[in-house]
Scaffold this active site. Structure first.
Site: not given
Length: 379
Positions: A94, A159, A163
């Protein structure tokens, strides 16, 4: 450079272009751009800093490195007058980070909400659609290659924390050390919770959330109940989506494949082209701050108690909640038996008050397992 030169690849460069020694790349004056795809912090950090020292720009997909060493890496890039791009580090293919840093440069971003881990989204989707247990859905994710043999990095929210730290840096010019971000995974979510949420008009997603509240950074990762009609609720399987609230454009949703070899390669190649074209990545000066403590946030809550089916249990629970200024919006008890689930939805309350109440309730001999709370976000 790769330790394994014999591994079969879709594309095999001609002999002489592979090496086991990364220093050959770092010391080659003909190479202008270094692409780091190792993962982890060391030796990736040393290689990236060395690349800047040797006059090279850098492309990386390394979320752990960026979220842990953001200030050091950005300061080094600036002092060496070199550039770094990292589109593949968040949300795979993206084109999200370039949109935030450049396309939304005129905007003040108010909040960002992200489904940014495909593994957990796949597991929650499968639990919803097939009525599987968490362990069965995880096993299927592992079978399909969506989850590692040791899946804790994904299912425990780590994770996602890496981010959301990167996204906060870009959106607000403020971020937090990953160790200080409240992080809660999806291990305790059951199909029962997902079905209850659906009946109440909600879906459950693992969200990374960040926003500015009274000039302070609020940043957290946890399972979240969202209204079914919200766009994020419809994001299923391994797909990622990031919902951003800029002040001028109004809300924006970025949706697509958040992982995988081809989406990642697409993002890396886009960064490579941008560097070759001398395009600037507009990065704010980022301050690493202490975030708002999770006990200070306010939210509505879904709470599941596993309690003995006896007179007085409900009044005991309600009394303890009332003592902590937590008001009940609704209560459901679906089953009868020795130990039954009791579902409560609260009005907006402080996290600290909810936690204090649940700690006391869970001490009761009538409560048979630790209570579960899920925050309800009015995005």
């Amino acid at each position: 450079a790769d330790i394994d030169l014999e591994k079969e690849r879709d594309f095999m460069p001609e002999r002489g272009l592979f090496t086991k020694d990364a220093s050959e790349i770092l010391n080659d004056p003909k190479i202008d751009i270094v692409i780091e795809l190792m993962g982890g912090i060391e030796p990736a950090r040393s290689y990236v800093l060395s690349a800047f020292d040797k006059g090279k720009d850098v492309v990386t997909a390394n979320k752990a490195l960026l979220s842990s060493c953001w200030k050091e890496i950005m300061e080094k890039a600036n002092s060496c007058k070199k550039r770094i791009r990292f589109e593949a580090s968040v949300a795979g293919g993206i084109p999200l980070l370039s949109a935030i840093s450049s396309g939304l440069g005129a905007n003040k971003i108010e909040a960002v909400y992200g489904i940014i881990n495909g593994t957990t989204n796949y597991i929650l989707t499968r639990m919803e659609k097939t009525k599987e247990s968490f362990s069965d859905a995880l096993a299927e994710a592992q079978k399909k290659g969506y989850a590692e043999a040791n899946p804790s990095f994904d299912i425990d929210g780590i994770d996602t924390a890496h981010k959301i730290a990167i996204l906060a840096s870009l959106c607000f010019g403020k971020t937090a050390a990953v160790s200080s971000i409240y992080t809660e995974g999806i291990r305790r979510i059951t199909h029962f919770d997902i079905s209850c949420a659906a009946e109440l008009g909600y879906s459950i997603k693992l969200l990374g959330i960040s926003r500015i509240e009274k000039d302070r950074l609020s940043i957290r990762v946890h399972p979240t109940m969202l209204k079914k009609e919200h766009l994020l609720s419809s994001v299923s399987d391994v797909y990622n989506a990031v919902y951003i609230k800029p002040d001028l454009t109004g809300p924006l949703l970025f949706f697509g494949r958040g992982a995988g070899r081809y989406p990642t390669a697409s993002a890396i190649y886009a960064d490579l082209l941008a560097l070759a074209r001398k395009e600037e990545f507009c990065l704010q000066q980022t301050e690493v701050v202490e975030p708002v403590d999770i006990t200070e946030i306010t939210s509505k809550y879904y709470i599941r108690f596993q309690a003995e089916d006896k007179p007085g249990v409900l009044s005991m629970i309600a009394g303890v909640l009332a003592e902590n200024n937590v008001s009940i919006a609704s209560c459901i008890q679906k089953e009868r038996g020795k130990a039954v689930p009791i579902i409560m939805i609260t009005h907006e309350a402080r996290e600290g008050a909810i936690s204090s109440a649940l700690s006391k309730i869970d001490e009761s001999q009538f409560i048979k397992e630790e209570s579960l709370k899920i925050r309800i976000e009015e995005v």
